[in-house]
Design an enzyme around this catalytic site. Structure first.
Site, PDB file in Angstrom:
ATOM      1  N   GLU A  11       0.848  -1.190   0.000  1.00 10.52           N
ATOM      2  CA  GLU A  11       0.000   0.000   0.000  1.00 10.52           C
ATOM      3  C   GLU A  11       0.886   1.244   0.000  1.00 10.52           C
ATOM      4  O   GLU A  11       1.938   1.283   0.638  1.00 10.52           O
ATOM      5  CB  GLU A  11      -0.869  -0.026   1.261  1.00 10.52           C
ATOM      6  CG  GLU A  11      -1.755   1.186   1.457  1.00 10.52           C
ATOM      7  CD  GLU A  11      -2.385   1.205   2.843  1.00 10.52           C
ATOM      8  OE1 GLU A  11      -3.527   1.683   2.961  1.00 10.52           O
ATOM      9  OE2 GLU A  11      -1.737   0.745   3.811  1.00 10.52           O
ATOM     10  N   LYS A  37      -9.790   0.323  -2.011  1.00 14.52           N
ATOM     11  CA  LYS A  37      -9.991  -0.095  -0.624  1.00 14.52           C
ATOM     12  C   LYS A  37     -11.419   0.194  -0.197  1.00 14.52           C
ATOM     13  O   LYS A  37     -11.910   1.320  -0.323  1.00 14.52           O
ATOM     14  CB  LYS A  37      -8.998   0.650   0.263  1.00 14.52           C
ATOM     15  CG  LYS A  37      -8.975   0.225   1.716  1.00 14.52           C
ATOM     16  CD  LYS A  37      -7.876   0.999   2.450  1.00 14.52           C
ATOM     17  CE  LYS A  37      -7.753   0.609   3.901  1.00 14.52           C
ATOM     18  NZ  LYS A  37      -6.683   1.388   4.585  1.00 14.52           N
ATOM     19  N   CYS A  93      -4.363  -3.421   4.147  1.00 14.44           N
ATOM     20  CA  CYS A  93      -3.965  -2.938   5.466  1.00 14.44           C
ATOM     21  C   CYS A  93      -5.069  -3.074   6.513  1.00 14.44           C
ATOM     22  O   CYS A  93      -5.337  -4.158   7.028  1.00 14.44           O
ATOM     23  CB  CYS A  93      -3.488  -1.494   5.358  1.00 14.44           C
ATOM     24  SG  CYS A  93      -2.574  -0.896   6.806  1.00 14.44           S
TER      25      CYS A  93
END
Length: 556
Positions: free
Chosen positions: A310, A370, A421
């Site tokens: 990321e 995301k 994440c």
């Protein structure tokens, strides 16, 4: 007139007069805080997963038989003892206020859980109901406010523990329930042993005082049902974990894929790493080109695909021609599909934290945005209000928006599930990728903001639990470490050092079968929540009946 004596709960002895009462008042609050500290100490990077058991045993002693107000206060203290040190990394660069605020709000959930545990602790089989109440609290905290904050789920501290196989049975709710139940069961077992010894001592004392009294029936024996409940509360989680071992399998059902995870590193720590965007991109491109040279020299096997972390390119390659060229050169050098973490900045609307599938011949061909963006990190709820307490909110000048599609990329014939994440903390975000065909999971992350704190190890433990939960290998590429290769049984077989450029290359197994946890989804959690609600309803019904009982019931 006949007299009927209604049995009552045993009461504590009256506090000693004078100054002695003050130390006694702090015993339970101190025990509550200590129980929280034991839970914290059970989490990575410490391999002390078993400390969760005495932690919950102590919490059970603290809360059993307490009134609601005391249950809330003691639960809140336990929550602070647990979450304040666990979440210290959140204040790494922005100071103590956001850290303390987040820990305090999260601890409020445990305070409410304390009320529930205190209430159900008077029921038969109370360890079962109390453990279910804990899972109810975790379920609520994982959903509200702002989409929830499940960091600190008890399951995430069990990556090295004996109960880990239960993640494959029912996911994090069943794994966490087993740990909490075993801890409460241990307390109940110790309590009953002490009660039996006290009864035996009282019997001997009565016999010595009155030799003519019958030896049996002078004291109330420990109920056999209570003994059975205590024993089963300890044994069932242990036996269940052993029975679940066959579900933990790291064999390659669909062959293998050679995967490379790139850790380019950042020039310096802290929030200002975003100002170093070009340097971070160059680091990852250079480390990929070095890997390509090592492959050509025969020092490393050629990967089937490459995973960048990321934020490895916070320069939007669709808008920045120079960034596009740097990425394209690196991907052509390695010659295989590469996943690049980037920030996309459209002309209008919100930013996107995206993963881009980059083909060595066609360039960027697919994106995953995301889906669960981080409140107060990637977007600021109630910005004007929060600014009163911290001007750091203005570091996030433009909010990120969530995507709405499940992330699964086909990389050289391998279906790779994407959870970026923070998403690894959410059950649904990882499970969705597997139900959409993922044979391997990747969790690209950027932990540079949090320096050398424990955050990266806590997050790595989540990925290890997810590996067992869904029986998938998990690859974790991180900008600054710790990057890791995790087998489907949760074992870390390769990892990098923090703040060191690296390239992990390894052959990983591909799998397509589903565990019971994957198949059932939220059903185990829903059943445990139903148990908790049922126990609390039972307590409520008993309370109502007691209040309606005429005062004359005790004497007639």
């Amino acid at each position: 007139m006949s007299t009927t004596i209604t049995p009552v709960e045993p009461t504590e002895p009256a506090p000693a007069p004078g100054g002695r009462r003050w130390p006694r008042r702090f015993v339970r609050p101190g025990a509550a805080a200590l129980s929280g500290l034991l839970l914290f100490a059970s989490f990575p990077p410490r391999p002390l997963w078993w400390l969760a058991l005495p932690g919950f045993a102590l919490l059970g002693w603290t809360l059993r038989g307490r009134r609601p107000r005391a249950g809330f206060g003691l639960g809140f203290l336990a929550g602070l003892g647990f979450l304040l040190p666990l979440l210290k990394w959140t204040g790494e660069e922005v100071g103590p206020l956001p850290w303390v605020a987040l820990a305090a709000v999260s601890a409020l959930f445990i305070g409410v859980v304390g009320v529930g545990i205190a209430a159900v602790s008077r029921l038969p089989a109370w360890p079962v109901f109390a453990a279910a109440v804990w899972i109810l609290g975790e379920a609520a905290r994982a959903r509200v406010p702002f989409g929830g904050f499940p960091w600190g789920k008890i399951a995430f501290g069990q990556a090295d523990g004996m109960f880990l196989p239960l993640a494959a049975v029912g996911g994090t709710p069943v794994l966490g329930f087993a740990v909490v139940l075993c801890g409460f069961g241990l307390y109940e077992a110790v309590r009953l042993v002490l009660a039996r010894r006290a009864a035996a001592t009282a019997s001997r004392a009565e016999a010595e005082a009155d030799p003519d009294r019958p030896a049996e029936g002078t004291t109330r024996p420990v109920p056999r049902t209570a003994v059975a409940v205590a024993a089963l509360s300890v044994l069932v989680p242990v036996v269940g974990a052993l029975a679940a071992l066959p579900l933990v399998d790291d064999s390659a059902e669909d062959g293998t894929a050679t995967v490379a995870a790139i850790q380019g590193n950042v020039p310096r720590l802290g929030l200002d790493f975003n100002a170093q965007r070009r340097a971070v991109l160059d680091n990852h491109a250079e480390r990929t080109e070095q890997l390509a040279a090592d492959v050509k020299a025969g020092k490393e096997p050629k990967p089937d695909f490459v995973l960048w972390p990321e934020n490895s390119s916070d320069l939007d390659p669709y808008r920045n021609g120079d960034a596009r060229l740097v990425i394209d050169d690196a991907v052509k050098a390695i010659g295989v599909p590469t996943v690049v973490g980037s920030v996309l900045s459209p002309d209008t609307g919100k930013l996107r934290n995206s993963l881009i599938k980059w083909d060595p011949e066609s360039g960027p061909v697919a994106t995953y945005d995301k889906r669960h963006v981080q409140p107060f990190g990637e977007y600021i709820p109630m910005r004007s209000f929060v600014r009163i307490f911290s001007s750091d909110v203005d570091r996030v000048r433009r909010d990120f928006g969530p995507g709405d599609k499940v992330g699964v990329f086909d990389l050289a014939g391998t279906k790779v599930g994407l959870a970026t994440c923070y998403e690894a903390a959410f059950d649904w975000a990882v499970r969705d990728t597997v139900t959409h065909g993922a044979q391997l999971i990747t969790v690209p992350s950027n932990n540079a903001t949090f320096g050398r704190s424990e955050m990266t190890y806590q997050q790595l433990a989540m990925s290890r639990v997810r590996a067992v939960e869904h029986s998938r290998a998990v690859v974790v590429p991180v900008t600054s470490g710790v990057s890791a290769m995790i087998m489907p049984d949760g074992e870390v077989v390769d990892e990098s050092k923090m703040f060191t450029p690296d390239a992990l290359v390894r052959e990983m197994p591909l799998r397509s079968s589903r565990t019971p946890a994957t198949t059932m989804g939220t059903l185990p959690e829903a059943l445990l929540v139903a148990v908790a609600v049922g126990g609390l309803g039972w307590v409520g019904a008993r309370t109502v009946r007691a209040r309606r009982r005429p005062a004359s019931d005790g004497v007639s």
